[in-house]
Design a protein around this motif. Structure first.
Motif, PDB file in Angstrom:
ATOM      1  N   LYS A  13      57.156  44.535  43.342  1.00 28.52           N
ATOM      2  CA  LYS A  13      57.503  45.126  42.041  1.00 28.52           C
ATOM      3  C   LYS A  13      57.540  46.652  42.098  1.00 28.52           C
ATOM      4  CE  LYS A  13      55.562  41.302  39.418  1.00 28.52           C
ATOM      5  NZ  LYS A  13      54.419  40.859  38.628  1.00 28.52           N
ATOM      6  N   ASP A  14      56.648  47.238  42.914  1.00 33.60           N
ATOM      7  CA  ASP A  14      56.580  48.699  43.020  1.00 33.60           C
ATOM      8  C   ASP A  14      56.131  49.068  44.431  1.00 33.60           C
ATOM      9  OD1 ASP A  14      56.309  51.421  42.758  1.00 33.60           O
ATOM     10  OD2 ASP A  14      54.840  51.349  41.142  1.00 33.60           O
ATOM     11  N   GLU A  15      57.111  49.289  45.318  1.00 28.26           N
ATOM     12  CA  GLU A  15      56.777  49.551  46.724  1.00 28.26           C
ATOM     13  C   GLU A  15      56.180  50.940  46.955  1.00 28.26           C
ATOM     14  OE1 GLU A  15      60.116  50.139  49.500  1.00 28.26           O
ATOM     15  OE2 GLU A  15      61.392  49.911  47.734  1.00 28.26           O
ATOM     16  N   TYR A  16      56.200  51.793  45.932  1.00 21.24           N
ATOM     17  CA  TYR A  16      55.651  53.145  46.062  1.00 21.24           C
ATOM     18  C   TYR A  16      54.274  53.268  45.433  1.00 21.24           C
ATOM     19  CZ  TYR A  16      60.325  54.194  47.574  1.00 21.24           C
ATOM     20  OH  TYR A  16      61.502  54.187  48.267  1.00 21.24           O
ATOM     21  N   LEU A  17      53.579  52.167  45.292  1.00 20.42           N
ATOM     22  CA  LEU A  17      52.245  52.157  44.718  1.00 20.42           C
ATOM     23  C   LEU A  17      51.223  52.279  45.852  1.00 20.42           C
ATOM     24  CD1 LEU A  17      50.550  51.829  42.149  1.00 20.42           C
ATOM     25  CD2 LEU A  17      50.631  49.372  42.531  1.00 20.42           C
ATOM     26  N   ALA A  18      50.668  53.454  45.985  1.00 20.82           N
ATOM     27  CA  ALA A  18      49.738  53.720  47.093  1.00 20.82           C
ATOM     28  C   ALA A  18      48.530  52.793  47.043  1.00 20.82           C
ATOM     29  CB  ALA A  18      49.290  55.178  47.059  1.00 20.82           C
ATOM     30  N   GLN A  19      48.029  52.497  45.849  1.00 26.06           N
ATOM     31  CA  GLN A  19      46.852  51.642  45.732  1.00 26.06           C
ATOM     32  C   GLN A  19      47.117  50.234  46.270  1.00 26.06           C
ATOM     33  OE1 GLN A  19      48.054  53.482  43.254  1.00 26.06           O
ATOM     34  NE2 GLN A  19      46.425  54.795  42.488  1.00 26.06           N
ATOM     35  N   ALA A  20      48.329  49.744  46.112  1.00 20.51           N
ATOM     36  CA  ALA A  20      48.659  48.418  46.638  1.00 20.51           C
ATOM     37  C   ALA A  20      48.616  48.425  48.168  1.00 20.51           C
ATOM     38  CB  ALA A  20      50.032  47.968  46.135  1.00 20.51           C
ATOM     39  N   TRP A  21      49.143  49.480  48.764  1.00 12.92           N
ATOM     40  CA  TRP A  21      49.108  49.576  50.230  1.00 12.92           C
ATOM     41  C   TRP A  21      47.679  49.769  50.724  1.00 12.92           C
ATOM     42  CZ3 TRP A  21      52.933  47.883  53.016  1.00 12.92           C
ATOM     43  CH2 TRP A  21      54.214  47.852  52.466  1.00 12.92           C
ATOM     44  N   LEU A  22      46.886  50.509  49.968  1.00  7.91           N
ATOM     45  CA  LEU A  22      45.478  50.692  50.327  1.00  7.91           C
ATOM     46  C   LEU A  22      44.759  49.346  50.296  1.00  7.91           C
ATOM     47  CD1 LEU A  22      43.117  52.696  50.892  1.00  7.91           C
ATOM     48  CD2 LEU A  22      42.739  52.708  48.436  1.00  7.91           C
ATOM     49  N   LEU A  23      45.000  48.589  49.253  1.00  5.78           N
ATOM     50  CA  LEU A  23      44.368  47.285  49.116  1.00  5.78           C
ATOM     51  C   LEU A  23      44.849  46.321  50.203  1.00  5.78           C
ATOM     52  CD1 LEU A  23      42.331  45.920  47.251  1.00  5.78           C
ATOM     53  CD2 LEU A  23      44.236  45.102  45.880  1.00  5.78           C
ATOM     54  N   LYS A  24      46.127  46.392  50.523  1.00 11.24           N
ATOM     55  CA  LYS A  24      46.679  45.538  51.589  1.00 11.24           C
ATOM     56  C   LYS A  24      46.014  45.873  52.925  1.00 11.24           C
ATOM     57  CE  LYS A  24      50.971  43.890  53.566  1.00 11.24           C
ATOM     58  NZ  LYS A  24      51.654  42.821  52.876  1.00 11.24           N
ATOM     59  N   GLY A  25      45.855  47.162  53.217  1.00 11.42           N
ATOM     60  CA  GLY A  25      45.184  47.561  54.453  1.00 11.42           C
ATOM     61  C   GLY A  25      43.740  47.090  54.488  1.00 11.42           C
ATOM     62  N   SER A  26      43.078  47.173  53.356  1.00 10.25           N
ATOM     63  CA  SER A  26      41.684  46.738  53.289  1.00 10.25           C
ATOM     64  C   SER A  26      41.569  45.239  53.504  1.00 10.25           C
ATOM     65  CB  SER A  26      41.090  47.127  51.935  1.00 10.25           C
ATOM     66  OG  SER A  26      41.175  48.523  51.762  1.00 10.25           O
ATOM     67  N   LEU A  27      42.494  44.505  52.934  1.00  4.79           N
ATOM     68  CA  LEU A  27      42.511  43.056  53.125  1.00  4.79           C
ATOM     69  C   LEU A  27      42.727  42.723  54.601  1.00  4.79           C
ATOM     70  CD1 LEU A  27      42.546  40.144  52.088  1.00  4.79           C
ATOM     71  CD2 LEU A  27      44.977  40.442  51.606  1.00  4.79           C
ATOM     72  N   ARG A  28      43.676  43.401  55.231  1.00  2.00           N
ATOM     73  CA  ARG A  28      43.926  43.174  56.657  1.00  2.00           C
ATOM     74  C   ARG A  28      42.686  43.512  57.493  1.00  2.00           C
ATOM     75  NH1 ARG A  28      47.857  40.351  55.476  1.00  2.00           N
ATOM     76  NH2 ARG A  28      49.974  41.095  55.576  1.00  2.00           N
ATOM     77  N   TYR A  29      42.005  44.591  57.124  1.00  2.00           N
ATOM     78  CA  TYR A  29      40.787  44.999  57.829  1.00  2.00           C
ATOM     79  C   TYR A  29      39.721  43.912  57.719  1.00  2.00           C
ATOM     80  CZ  TYR A  29      37.052  48.116  59.401  1.00  2.00           C
ATOM     81  OH  TYR A  29      36.017  48.688  60.093  1.00  2.00           O
ATOM     82  N   LEU A  30      39.549  43.365  56.528  1.00  2.00           N
ATOM     83  CA  LEU A  30      38.559  42.309  56.333  1.00  2.00           C
ATOM     84  C   LEU A  30      38.919  41.054  57.120  1.00  2.00           C
ATOM     85  CD1 LEU A  30      37.867  42.682  52.513  1.00  2.00           C
ATOM     86  CD2 LEU A  30      36.299  43.210  54.388  1.00  2.00           C
ATOM     87  N   GLN A  31      40.198  40.856  57.389  1.00  2.00           N
ATOM     88  CA  GLN A  31      40.651  39.705  58.169  1.00  2.00           C
ATOM     89  C   GLN A  31      40.688  40.015  59.667  1.00  2.00           C
ATOM     90  OE1 GLN A  31      44.382  39.240  55.954  1.00  2.00           O
ATOM     91  NE2 GLN A  31      43.687  37.212  55.353  1.00  2.00           N
ATOM     92  N   ASN A  32      40.200  41.176  60.041  1.00  2.00           N
ATOM     93  CA  ASN A  32      40.191  41.641  61.443  1.00  2.00           C
ATOM     94  C   ASN A  32      41.590  41.799  62.017  1.00  2.00           C
ATOM     95  OD1 ASN A  32      37.368  41.844  61.633  1.00  2.00           O
ATOM     96  ND2 ASN A  32      37.218  39.653  62.033  1.00  2.00           N
ATOM     97  N   ASP A  33      42.575  42.030  61.170  1.00  2.00           N
ATOM     98  CA  ASP A  33      43.943  42.344  61.593  1.00  2.00           C
ATOM     99  C   ASP A  33      44.061  43.872  61.555  1.00  2.00           C
ATOM    100  OD1 ASP A  33      46.630  42.690  62.062  1.00  2.00           O
ATOM    101  OD2 ASP A  33      47.299  41.748  60.197  1.00  2.00           O
ATOM    102  N   PHE A  34      43.520  44.521  62.589  1.00  2.00           N
ATOM    103  CA  PHE A  34      43.431  45.976  62.581  1.00  2.00           C
ATOM    104  C   PHE A  34      44.795  46.654  62.682  1.00  2.00           C
ATOM    105  CE2 PHE A  34      39.269  44.585  64.425  1.00  2.00           C
ATOM    106  CZ  PHE A  34      38.561  44.772  63.268  1.00  2.00           C
TER     107      PHE A  34
END
Length: 174
Positions: A116-137
């Motif tokens: 819906k909004d690819e320029y939303l920094a918070q969404a990318w931050l949250l996506k990175g955090s989710l990947r980190y928690l899944q050990n997908d560094f």
């Protein structure tokens, strides 16, 4: 006697020699359970820090969205507000899913928000955090780098990008 013992005399002698050699070897010290507990505790603390940062970021994002000028008379048009409200709700629901460790649902919600909004920094931050928690560094690195392209002053993204660089063996960021 030979029928009862499957080993012949030569095998018995070799086995005795091996036992004597084993007795001469220094014993390996048992692994310290305290060190293992400390390592597990450090990993847990790191995960909790990340979760707290995520909660703070999502709460700030939600508050900013709720009290922005778009709700005033001269704000955005209704269709823009509705789209933004959907993004905010996706982000909030994704954070709750991450807290509940429902990573599949969280990933779908974050992807919907980004769609819906690819320029939303918070969404990318949250996506990175989710990947980190899944050990997908590697995935976390890409998402946080995208977050920093959109918002180069995001301290959380810089901090965790530095940690993921360490885990990937890449030079740490300044």
């Amino acid at each position: 006697n030979a029928k009862l013992d499957p080993m012949n005399a030569e095998e018995l002698a070799a086995n005795d020699v091996k036992k004597k050699e084993d007795d001469k070897k220094p014993e390996q010290p048992p692994q310290d359970p305290k060190k293992k507990k400390d390592k597990d505790l450090e990993a847990l603390i790191e995960e909790l820090k990340l979760r707290i940062a995520l909660l703070e970021n999502t709460t700030t994002f939600y508050k900013d969205a709720m009290f922005s000028s778009r709700y005033m008379g001269n704000g955005q048009a209704k269709f823009d507000r509705d789209r933004n409200d959907g993004v905010v709700q996706n982000m909030f629901d994704a954070q709750q899913a991450i807290t509940a460790k429902d990573y599949t649902r969280a990933n779908k919600l974050i992807d919907d928000a980004i769609e819906k909004d690819e320029y939303l920094a918070q969404a990318w931050l949250l996506k990175g955090s989710l990947r980190y928690l899944q050990n997908d560094f590697q995935g976390a690195k890409q998402a946080w780098e995208r977050c920093l392209k959109i918002d180069p002053y995001d301290k959380i993204a810089y901090a965790y990008l530095g940690k993921v660089h360490e885990k990937l063996g890449i030079a740490r960021l300044d």
